[in-house]
Write an enzyme that holds these catalytic residues in place. Structure first.
Site, PDB file in Angstrom:
ATOM      1  N   ARG A  56     -43.592 -16.754  55.602  1.00  0.00           N
ATOM      2  CA  ARG A  56     -44.271 -17.974  56.041  1.00  0.00           C
ATOM      3  C   ARG A  56     -45.730 -17.907  55.591  1.00  0.00           C
ATOM      4  O   ARG A  56     -46.177 -16.892  55.085  1.00  0.00           O
ATOM      5  CB  ARG A  56     -44.176 -18.110  57.570  1.00  0.00           C
ATOM      6  CG  ARG A  56     -44.468 -16.795  58.278  1.00  0.00           C
ATOM      7  CD  ARG A  56     -45.112 -16.960  59.572  1.00  0.00           C
ATOM      8  NE  ARG A  56     -46.382 -17.612  59.444  1.00  0.00           N
ATOM      9  CZ  ARG A  56     -47.486 -16.993  59.009  1.00  0.00           C
ATOM     10  NH1 ARG A  56     -47.484 -15.713  58.663  1.00  0.00           N
ATOM     11  NH2 ARG A  56     -48.624 -17.663  58.892  1.00  0.00           N
ATOM     12  N   GLY A  57     -46.460 -19.019  55.827  1.00  0.00           N
ATOM     13  CA  GLY A  57     -47.827 -19.096  55.314  1.00  0.00           C
ATOM     14  C   GLY A  57     -47.759 -19.724  53.926  1.00  0.00           C
ATOM     15  O   GLY A  57     -46.939 -19.327  53.097  1.00  0.00           O
ATOM     16  N   ALA A  58     -48.638 -20.703  53.696  1.00  0.00           N
ATOM     17  CA  ALA A  58     -48.490 -21.535  52.495  1.00  0.00           C
ATOM     18  C   ALA A  58     -48.399 -20.744  51.178  1.00  0.00           C
ATOM     19  O   ALA A  58     -47.448 -20.935  50.401  1.00  0.00           O
ATOM     20  CB  ALA A  58     -49.633 -22.551  52.451  1.00  0.00           C
ATOM     21  N   ARG A  98     -39.140 -26.448  53.186  1.00  0.00           N
ATOM     22  CA  ARG A  98     -40.214 -26.745  54.140  1.00  0.00           C
ATOM     23  C   ARG A  98     -41.127 -27.793  53.507  1.00  0.00           C
ATOM     24  O   ARG A  98     -41.521 -27.645  52.350  1.00  0.00           O
ATOM     25  CB  ARG A  98     -41.030 -25.484  54.493  1.00  0.00           C
ATOM     26  CG  ARG A  98     -40.278 -24.513  55.395  1.00  0.00           C
ATOM     27  CD  ARG A  98     -41.211 -23.511  56.055  1.00  0.00           C
ATOM     28  NE  ARG A  98     -41.890 -24.065  57.212  1.00  0.00           N
ATOM     29  CZ  ARG A  98     -42.917 -23.442  57.834  1.00  0.00           C
ATOM     30  NH1 ARG A  98     -43.356 -22.273  57.381  1.00  0.00           N
ATOM     31  NH2 ARG A  98     -43.484 -23.988  58.888  1.00  0.00           N
ATOM     32  N   GLN A 201     -47.720 -16.990  66.014  1.00  0.00           N
ATOM     33  CA  GLN A 201     -48.129 -16.251  64.808  1.00  0.00           C
ATOM     34  C   GLN A 201     -49.466 -15.531  65.015  1.00  0.00           C
ATOM     35  O   GLN A 201     -49.731 -14.520  64.370  1.00  0.00           O
ATOM     36  CB  GLN A 201     -48.253 -17.199  63.602  1.00  0.00           C
ATOM     37  CG  GLN A 201     -46.923 -17.650  63.020  1.00  0.00           C
ATOM     38  CD  GLN A 201     -46.464 -18.972  63.584  1.00  0.00           C
ATOM     39  OE1 GLN A 201     -46.755 -19.286  64.736  1.00  0.00           O
ATOM     40  NE2 GLN A 201     -45.745 -19.753  62.801  1.00  0.00           N
ATOM     41  N   ASP A 242     -52.415 -25.548  54.967  1.00  0.00           N
ATOM     42  CA  ASP A 242     -51.122 -25.744  54.302  1.00  0.00           C
ATOM     43  C   ASP A 242     -51.193 -26.810  53.225  1.00  0.00           C
ATOM     44  O   ASP A 242     -50.402 -26.811  52.291  1.00  0.00           O
ATOM     45  CB  ASP A 242     -50.053 -26.096  55.335  1.00  0.00           C
ATOM     46  CG  ASP A 242     -49.724 -24.871  56.168  1.00  0.00           C
ATOM     47  OD1 ASP A 242     -50.454 -24.619  57.151  1.00  0.00           O
ATOM     48  OD2 ASP A 242     -48.794 -24.146  55.805  1.00  0.00           O
ATOM     49  N   ASN A 252     -52.907 -28.017  58.830  1.00  0.00           N
ATOM     50  CA  ASN A 252     -52.730 -26.601  59.173  1.00  0.00           C
ATOM     51  C   ASN A 252     -51.941 -26.542  60.483  1.00  0.00           C
ATOM     52  O   ASN A 252     -51.647 -27.570  61.096  1.00  0.00           O
ATOM     53  CB  ASN A 252     -54.092 -25.895  59.299  1.00  0.00           C
ATOM     54  CG  ASN A 252     -53.939 -24.384  59.344  1.00  0.00           C
ATOM     55  OD1 ASN A 252     -53.297 -23.790  58.473  1.00  0.00           O
ATOM     56  ND2 ASN A 252     -54.492 -23.738  60.355  1.00  0.00           N
ATOM     57  N   LYS A 253     -51.610 -25.346  60.886  1.00  0.00           N
ATOM     58  CA  LYS A 253     -50.757 -25.129  62.068  1.00  0.00           C
ATOM     59  C   LYS A 253     -51.206 -25.983  63.257  1.00  0.00           C
ATOM     60  O   LYS A 253     -52.397 -26.114  63.527  1.00  0.00           O
ATOM     61  CB  LYS A 253     -50.794 -23.637  62.419  1.00  0.00           C
ATOM     62  CG  LYS A 253     -50.019 -23.217  63.630  1.00  0.00           C
ATOM     63  CD  LYS A 253     -48.552 -23.604  63.585  1.00  0.00           C
ATOM     64  CE  LYS A 253     -47.830 -23.055  62.374  1.00  0.00           C
ATOM     65  NZ  LYS A 253     -46.432 -23.585  62.274  1.00  0.00           N
TER      66      LYS A 253
HETATM   67  O1  MRU Z   1     -45.512 -22.371  60.012  1.00  0.00           O
HETATM   68  P1  MRU Z   1     -46.290 -21.317  59.270  1.00  0.00           P
HETATM   69  O2  MRU Z   1     -46.371 -20.020  60.003  1.00  0.00           O
HETATM   70  O3  MRU Z   1     -45.857 -21.183  57.833  1.00  0.00           O
HETATM   71  O4  MRU Z   1     -47.752 -21.940  59.251  1.00  0.00           O
HETATM   72  C1  MRU Z   1     -48.745 -21.255  58.560  1.00  0.00           C
HETATM   73  C2  MRU Z   1     -50.104 -21.770  58.754  1.00  0.00           C
HETATM   74  O5  MRU Z   1     -50.339 -22.809  59.297  1.00  0.00           O
HETATM   75  C3  MRU Z   1     -51.173 -20.974  58.112  1.00  0.00           C
HETATM   76  O6  MRU Z   1     -52.334 -20.993  58.873  1.00  0.00           O
HETATM   77  C4  MRU Z   1     -51.439 -21.564  56.728  1.00  0.00           C
HETATM   78  O7  MRU Z   1     -50.264 -21.631  55.978  1.00  0.00           O
HETATM   79  C5  MRU Z   1     -52.441 -20.810  55.997  1.00  0.00           C
HETATM   80  S1  MRU Z   1     -51.750 -19.398  55.273  1.00  0.00           S
HETATM   81  C6  MRU Z   1     -52.891 -18.573  54.358  1.00  0.00           C
END
Ligand code: MRU
Length: 350
Positions: A56-58, A98, A201, A242, A252-253
């Site tokens: 996970r994470g962009a 996603r 997270q 993201d 973002n999250k």
């Molecule tokens: O749903 P996730 O855990 O993939 O969400 C991730 C986030 O929102 C992160 O903060 C974002 O992708 C930045 S990652 C460097």
């Protein structure tokens, strides 16, 4: 050939072997209690890992998609398809896995350009491109850290949300890269990690990562940020992203927008750290960003434990959008862009 990472940091994922190889990734759904690796050598496995947030994470999702495309194309060829047919099928399935993090589509577009550039498209070229995407992300993370580290003052207290560290990227992270570079430069500071509902997270991953680097970290429940800021406990907020639009709006999250409003109300700078692969210049405003809706069980029954009465619905967007007006600066591999707006964002990335 693998894409060797910095052994001081956890590698979210690694490719092993040549085009016939496989991906090994940390299963992030089990951290911090269980450190286990998943071996991925099938397209469906990769899509499942992306969907259920094992990776996970962009930026990490983008790298996973590129590797998934190598694996899926290989599988298709083995089943009798042409390379292009196998590529198309795998690409469409990965793209749908996603919706919000633009790095996923960015990586797939880049793989397609590579295929189209080759006079006779082949798996070696796709494999080389996926490794290049991974290697470059590592360099981008380091450059983001270098560009933003001085924003953390000596003795500073930084608040972050979700996980934007090594686990979310191919390198040392985005928001957390600032911490790692500041620490290398001898600075002392502490981090407050929002727990980040619904999947925690922050509590599970950011706390784990920072603790391994001996950076003081305190987890706070998402609702505690307001009073901590009011009491003078936070000097700056840094999050990842993201997707960032041309005018500098940031997805973002979920919960990031609220933090930005709080930071504004308390006069605290709010920064967003992300590589150029997280920008989507085809979109101007954040209202155009597709926001993923997660399964309601993640809120009502987190980690398998029911907490809400049966028959109750949930509001479960995975992300929200913070307008550029609330953002003190965007930190990319190209430097710090203060007070982003459309002209300056476009210039910064040109
Ligand atoms: O749903 P996730 O855990 O993939 O969400 C991730 C986030 O929102 C992160 O903060 C974002 O992708 C930045 S990652 C460097």
């Amino acid at each position: 050939m693998s894409c060797a990472s910095d052994p001081r940091f956890p590698a979210a994922l690694e490719w092993h072997g040549g085009p016939e190889g496989y991906v090994e990734m940390i299963d992030q759904t089990r951290l911090p209690l269980i450190e286990s690796q998943l071996r991925i050598d099938g397209l469906d496995q990769m899509i499942d890992a992306i969907r259920r947030l094992a990776v996970r994470g962009a930026p990490a999702i983008g790298i996973a998609a590129a590797y998934g495309l190598v694996i899926g194309t290989r599988e298709g060829i083995e089943a009798g398809a042409t390379l292009r047919e196998a590529f198309e099928r795998s690409e469409a399935a990965l793209r749908a896995s996603r919706p919000t993090a633009v790095n996923l589509g960015w990586a797939l577009d880049r793989m397609r350009s590579r295929m189209n550039r080759e006079t006779s498209a082949n798996l070696d070229a796709l494999h080389a491109e996926a490794l290049a995407i991974h290697r470059e992300d590592r360099a981008l993370c380091r450059a983001i850290g270098e560009a933003g580290a001085t924003l953390i003052p000596e003795g500073g207290r930084m608040l972050t949300h979700c996980n934007a560290g090594a686990l979310a990227t191919g390198g040392i992270g985005t928001a957390l890269a600032l911490c790692y570079v500041a620490r290398e430069r001898g600075r002392h500071f502490e981090v407050f990690a929002d727990e980040t509902r619904p999947l925690l997270q922050g509590a599970r991953l950011t706390a784990w990562e920072l603790q391994r680097q001996n950076i003081p970290v305190t987890v706070l429940c998402d609702g505690a940020a307001a009073s901590l800021m009011r009491d003078g406990g936070i000097d700056l907020v840094v999050t990842g992203a993201d997707r960032i639009t041309a005018r500098g709006d940031v997805a973002n999250k979920i919960g990031t927008y609220g933090l930005a409003l709080l930071a504004c109300a308390h006069g605290i700078p709010f920064y967003v750290a992300a590589p150029s692969s997280t920008f989507d210049l085809e979109l101007v405003t954040g209202a155009e960003i597709p926001i993923e809706e997660r399964a309601h069980e993640e809120i009502l029954e987190p980690f398998g434990a029911r907490i809400a009465p049966p028959g109750i619905g949930a509001y479960a967007p995975a992300f929200d959008v913070t307008p550029a007006e609330l953002i003190s600066g965007l930190i990319t591999e190209r430097g710090l862009l203060r007070n982003p707006e459309e002209a300056s964002v476009r210039r910064h990335l040109a």
